[in-house]
Design a protein around this motif. Sequence first.
Motif, PDB file in Angstrom:
ATOM      1  N   GLY A   1       0.808  -1.211   0.000  1.00  0.00           N
ATOM      2  CA  GLY A   1       0.000   0.000   0.000  1.00  0.00           C
ATOM      3  C   GLY A   1       0.840   1.259   0.000  1.00  0.00           C
ATOM      4  N   VAL A   2       1.893   1.272   0.814  1.00  0.00           N
ATOM      5  CA  VAL A   2       2.769   2.449   0.877  1.00  0.00           C
ATOM      6  C   VAL A   2       3.466   2.669  -0.458  1.00  0.00           C
ATOM      7  CG1 VAL A   2       4.834   3.411   1.947  1.00  0.00           C
ATOM      8  CG2 VAL A   2       3.099   2.303   3.372  1.00  0.00           C
ATOM      9  N   ALA A   3       4.002   1.602  -1.031  1.00  0.00           N
ATOM     10  CA  ALA A   3       4.704   1.723  -2.308  1.00  0.00           C
ATOM     11  C   ALA A   3       3.764   2.218  -3.407  1.00  0.00           C
ATOM     12  CB  ALA A   3       5.310   0.371  -2.699  1.00  0.00           C
ATOM     13  N   THR A   4       2.530   1.676  -3.422  1.00  0.00           N
ATOM     14  CA  THR A   4       1.555   2.105  -4.421  1.00  0.00           C
ATOM     15  C   THR A   4       1.207   3.573  -4.248  1.00  0.00           C
ATOM     16  OG1 THR A   4       0.620  -0.118  -4.535  1.00  0.00           O
ATOM     17  CG2 THR A   4      -0.751   1.682  -5.343  1.00  0.00           C
ATOM     18  N   LEU A   5       0.993   3.982  -3.011  1.00  0.00           N
ATOM     19  CA  LEU A   5       0.647   5.369  -2.718  1.00  0.00           C
ATOM     20  C   LEU A   5       1.753   6.319  -3.162  1.00  0.00           C
ATOM     21  CD1 LEU A   5      -1.663   6.920  -1.366  1.00  0.00           C
ATOM     22  CD2 LEU A   5      -0.423   6.729   0.795  1.00  0.00           C
ATOM     23  N   VAL A   6       2.986   5.986  -2.823  1.00  0.00           N
ATOM     24  CA  VAL A   6       4.115   6.837  -3.203  1.00  0.00           C
ATOM     25  C   VAL A   6       4.250   6.913  -4.714  1.00  0.00           C
ATOM     26  CG1 VAL A   6       6.629   7.041  -3.136  1.00  0.00           C
ATOM     27  CG2 VAL A   6       5.372   6.480  -1.049  1.00  0.00           C
ATOM     28  N   LEU A   7       4.143   5.759  -5.381  1.00  0.00           N
ATOM     29  CA  LEU A   7       4.292   5.738  -6.831  1.00  0.00           C
ATOM     30  C   LEU A   7       3.211   6.575  -7.514  1.00  0.00           C
ATOM     31  CD1 LEU A   7       5.636   4.651  -9.387  1.00  0.00           C
ATOM     32  CD2 LEU A   7       4.153   2.641  -9.214  1.00  0.00           C
ATOM     33  N   VAL A   8       1.970   6.412  -7.090  1.00  0.00           N
ATOM     34  CA  VAL A   8       0.869   7.149  -7.708  1.00  0.00           C
ATOM     35  C   VAL A   8       1.028   8.646  -7.490  1.00  0.00           C
ATOM     36  CG1 VAL A   8      -1.615   7.601  -7.540  1.00  0.00           C
ATOM     37  CG2 VAL A   8      -0.779   5.256  -7.706  1.00  0.00           C
ATOM     38  N   LEU A   9       1.414   9.056  -6.288  1.00  0.00           N
ATOM     39  CA  LEU A   9       1.604  10.485  -6.023  1.00  0.00           C
ATOM     40  C   LEU A   9       2.763  11.063  -6.832  1.00  0.00           C
ATOM     41  CD1 LEU A   9       0.962  10.610  -2.167  1.00  0.00           C
ATOM     42  CD2 LEU A   9      -0.468  11.569  -3.976  1.00  0.00           C
ATOM     43  N   ILE A  10       3.820  10.284  -6.988  1.00  0.00           N
ATOM     44  CA  ILE A  10       4.942  10.740  -7.820  1.00  0.00           C
ATOM     45  C   ILE A  10       4.489  10.947  -9.259  1.00  0.00           C
ATOM     46  CG2 ILE A  10       7.127  10.009  -8.876  1.00  0.00           C
ATOM     47  CD1 ILE A  10       7.864   8.753  -6.204  1.00  0.00           C
ATOM     48  N   VAL A  11       3.745   9.990  -9.781  1.00  0.00           N
ATOM     49  CA  VAL A  11       3.266  10.098 -11.159  1.00  0.00           C
ATOM     50  C   VAL A  11       2.313  11.281 -11.302  1.00  0.00           C
ATOM     51  CG1 VAL A  11       1.944   8.952 -12.965  1.00  0.00           C
ATOM     52  CG2 VAL A  11       3.598   7.647 -11.638  1.00  0.00           C
ATOM     53  N   GLN A  12       1.416  11.459 -10.348  1.00  0.00           N
ATOM     54  CA  GLN A  12       0.495  12.590 -10.413  1.00  0.00           C
ATOM     55  C   GLN A  12       1.250  13.921 -10.423  1.00  0.00           C
ATOM     56  OE1 GLN A  12      -2.475  12.449  -7.338  1.00  0.00           O
ATOM     57  NE2 GLN A  12      -3.501  10.642  -8.174  1.00  0.00           N
ATOM     58  N   CYS A  13       2.202  14.059  -9.524  1.00  0.00           N
ATOM     59  CA  CYS A  13       2.970  15.316  -9.458  1.00  0.00           C
ATOM     60  C   CYS A  13       3.799  15.521 -10.723  1.00  0.00           C
ATOM     61  CB  CYS A  13       3.882  15.309  -8.231  1.00  0.00           C
ATOM     62  SG  CYS A  13       3.000  15.425  -6.659  1.00  0.00           S
ATOM     63  N   GLY A  14       4.428  14.461 -11.213  1.00  0.00           N
ATOM     64  CA  GLY A  14       5.225  14.591 -12.429  1.00  0.00           C
ATOM     65  C   GLY A  14       4.390  14.941 -13.632  1.00  0.00           C
ATOM     66  N   ALA A  15       3.218  14.306 -13.754  1.00  0.00           N
ATOM     67  CA  ALA A  15       2.350  14.590 -14.897  1.00  0.00           C
ATOM     68  C   ALA A  15       1.806  16.008 -14.838  1.00  0.00           C
ATOM     69  CB  ALA A  15       1.199  13.577 -14.932  1.00  0.00           C
ATOM     70  N   LEU A  16       1.388  16.439 -13.650  1.00  0.00           N
ATOM     71  CA  LEU A  16       0.880  17.812 -13.524  1.00  0.00           C
ATOM     72  C   LEU A  16       1.995  18.819 -13.762  1.00  0.00           C
ATOM     73  CD1 LEU A  16      -1.363  19.772 -12.955  1.00  0.00           C
ATOM     74  CD2 LEU A  16      -0.988  19.450 -10.496  1.00  0.00           C
ATOM     75  N   ALA A  17       3.203  18.516 -13.310  1.00  0.00           N
ATOM     76  CA  ALA A  17       4.334  19.404 -13.576  1.00  0.00           C
ATOM     77  C   ALA A  17       4.576  19.524 -15.080  1.00  0.00           C
ATOM     78  CB  ALA A  17       5.588  18.882 -12.876  1.00  0.00           C
ATOM     79  N   GLY A  18       4.426  18.417 -15.799  1.00  0.00           N
ATOM     80  CA  GLY A  18       4.568  18.471 -17.251  1.00  0.00           C
ATOM     81  C   GLY A  18       3.523  19.364 -17.883  1.00  0.00           C
TER      82      GLY A  18
END
Length: 243
Positions: free
Chosen positions: A106-123
């Motif tokens: 759960g922790v790994a999934t949460l971190v990965l999803v938040l990283i992707v969300q932030c990276g995509a929005l930054a793009g």
Amino acid sequence: MAIGTLTALPVPAPHTIDRRVAGRAMLLAPIAALPLAALATFIVLCGQMIGLPALATAGLAVGAVGLASRGLHLDGLSDTADGLGASYDRSRALEIMRRGDSGPTGVATLVLVLIVQCGALAGAISAGHGSTAAAVAVLAGRATLSLCCARGIPSARPEGLGATVAGTVAIPLAVLAFLALTALAAVAPGLAWWRAPLAVIAAHLAAAVLLLRCVRRLGGITGDVLGACVEIATTAALLALAP
């Protein structure tokens, strides 16, 4: 019910919560999420105005939406990942999800999803349409709740939020809600007419894949599954709008 469930805004409790009220609340989810979309848009615009790095602005926007929804969907994502990853036994998986603590999956999934969300929005911010992308993604993610609660989708448990909302949305209404948001997305400012509708479609496809997996493994939906579908759908929408 929609505002009180999906946001941290202080609203009076519903006088009655039955399946009819629950179904309408799920249909109204994108409208109830308008304050969240406005918050994300405001933060992105402020970040651009004061010259914050795109990734920092994206992180603030994603974090603010998470706080303004009381972390409900993020918690659901973590618990669902733990349940799906921990055991092939349905009862065992549901018990793990019920506990409320987070395991490594759960922790790994949460971190990965938040990283992707932030990276995509930054793009999207770097591409010049970050404020629109933030709003569209928030609304598209919440709009998938009508899909997840459509007739024929069972509840994995006899009690809880999943049991209250499962199967409460008539399929024609779920389709109509999807088509209405897709059509409205075509006029999203700062984007080609097809970009935002593509994000809405991507959000629903991502939610449908996770929903199908959860129905097969868990026997239906729970409140955690709904939260997980919202976060996965939001991520897919942001990825579609990132370039």
